[in-house]
Structure formats: structure tokens, C-alpha cells
Design an enzyme around this catalytic site. Structure first.
Site, mmCIF file in Angstrom:
data_model
loop_
_atom_site.group_PDB
_atom_site.id
_atom_site.type_symbol
_atom_site.label_atom_id
_atom_site.label_comp_id
_atom_site.label_asym_id
_atom_site.label_seq_id
_atom_site.Cartn_x
_atom_site.Cartn_y
_atom_site.Cartn_z
ATOM 1 N N TYR A 1 0.829 -1.203 0.000
ATOM 2 C CA TYR A 1 0.000 0.000 0.000
ATOM 3 C C TYR A 1 0.860 1.246 0.000
ATOM 4 O O TYR A 1 2.014 1.239 0.398
ATOM 5 C CB TYR A 1 -0.998 0.010 1.162
ATOM 6 N N CYS A 2 0.241 2.322 -0.504
ATOM 7 C CA CYS A 2 0.891 3.616 -0.589
ATOM 8 C C CYS A 2 -0.207 4.663 -0.447
ATOM 9 O O CYS A 2 -1.317 4.342 -0.052
ATOM 10 C CB CYS A 2 1.635 3.759 -1.926
ATOM 11 N N THR A 3 0.093 5.900 -0.769
ATOM 12 C CA THR A 3 -0.923 6.954 -0.759
ATOM 13 C C THR A 3 -1.089 7.555 -2.146
ATOM 14 O O THR A 3 -1.669 8.616 -2.289
ATOM 15 C CB THR A 3 -0.552 8.067 0.248
ATOM 16 N N GLY B 1 -5.340 2.239 -0.653
ATOM 17 C CA GLY B 1 -4.122 2.382 0.136
ATOM 18 C C GLY B 1 -4.357 2.826 1.572
ATOM 19 O O GLY B 1 -5.392 2.567 2.183
ATOM 20 N N TYR B 2 -3.365 3.506 2.089
ATOM 21 C CA TYR B 2 -3.389 3.961 3.477
ATOM 22 C C TYR B 2 -4.563 4.893 3.740
ATOM 23 O O TYR B 2 -5.238 4.790 4.776
ATOM 24 C CB TYR B 2 -2.070 4.675 3.800
#
Length: 168
Positions: free
Chosen positions: A110-112, A140-141
């Protein structure tokens, strides 16, 4: 073949052109094959995106998952939290430590980024390195946090700052 060349020397010219065409067709076939495999993987990747609700259910049930936080360290400064049990790696570090990634469970990235761009790109890289069970977290986040799911506090990351001595 030698007798045919003695009788008709232009045959050698024809064979040369034919082999050149075969070479070009082979190169085109190689690139088209790579493009088809890449598109097939991207469709599979989109279909394999994991919903936050499903990840929460897996975690609550105690299913083993390997969660990787791909956010940049500067993103952690204003929001020093991560998903429970997640390990923080940059995409480059993760690919260098590929031997440490378990193969017996889903790898959740996951990322933003919008549309999980970093997670998708990292998933493609890991797939090339032989890791197939890679799933980007949809939203994601930010989506995990928006849903109010638990987060773990992490030590604030202090960027390396070099102070120059004052000169007089």
C-alpha cells in the site's frame, strides 16, 4: 544447395532477404509477446486488488499476510502511523531484499498514490522477480484510515539534516 547456387546466383540474394524478414518477424514477435504478457498481468493485478474490508477480515481471522508500507519517509512525518504489522520499505529497498519476502502468503502493498500507482509498479517488479502472490490495497493507506480501521503508531522519522558549521 551449392549446385543450385552455381546454376542461379540470384538465389543467394533471395535467401538473404528471406532471413532478414524472418529476423524482423522474430523481433516483432518477441515484443508483441512481452506486451501481451504485460497487459495480461496488469488485468490480473487490477482484479487482485484487495479491498480494505477483506484485509481487515483476514487480519481479524489471524490469516498470515505480509503487509508492506511503501510510503515515502516524508509522508510519515505528519502522519506517523501504519497498518498493524506492516513493515516500511521503499520500493527500491524491497526489491533488493526480495529473498526476505515470504512466498507462502499474500504480499499486501500500500501507498498513498492515486490509483495505487507505487503499489502497482512495485507489484509488477516483484512479479518479474518471481513473487506471484502480490496484492495492492485498494485505496491504500488513506482508505484504510478513512474507514476507521486500527493503525499502529511508529517512531517519528527524522530526515537526515546536515548542519553546516558557521563561518565567520
Amino acid at each position: 544447395m551449392a549446385d543450385a547456387l552455381k546454376r542461379d546466383p540470384s538465389l543467394l540474394n533471395w535467401v538473404g532477404r528471406f532471413s532478414g524478414v524472418l529476423l524482423v518477424l522474430g523481433i516483432l514477435g518477441f515484443f508483441i509477446g512481452r506486451l501481451v504478457r504485460r497487459r495480461r498481468f496488469l488485468r490480473k493485478l487490477v482484479a487482485s486488488r484487495l479491498e480494505p474490508e477483506e484485509l481487515k477480515r483476514q487480519m481479524d481471522a489471524g490469516e498470515p499476510v505480509f503487509i508492506v508500507d511503501l510510503r515515502h519517509p516524508l509522508e510519515l512525518l505528519p502522519d506517523p502511523f501504519t497498518l498493524p504489522g506492516a513493515l516500511h520499505f521503499s520500493p527500491e529497498t524491497l526489491t533488493k531484499r526480495v529473498h526476505e519476502i515470504p512466498r507462502d502468503r499474500d504480499i499486501i502493498l500500500y501507498c498513498t498514490c492515486p490509483s495505487e500507482a507505487t503499489a502497482a509498479k512495485t507489484a509488477m517488479t516483484l512479479h518479474k522477480l518471481g513473487i506471484d502472490r502480490v496484492r495492492p490495497l485498494r485505496g491504500g493507506y488513506d482508505e484504510w484510515k478513512r474507514l476507521g480501521y486500527p493503525l499502529d503508531a511508529i517512531e517519528p522519522v527524522m530526515p537526515l539534516v546536515q548542519v553546516m558549521p558557521a563561518t565567520s
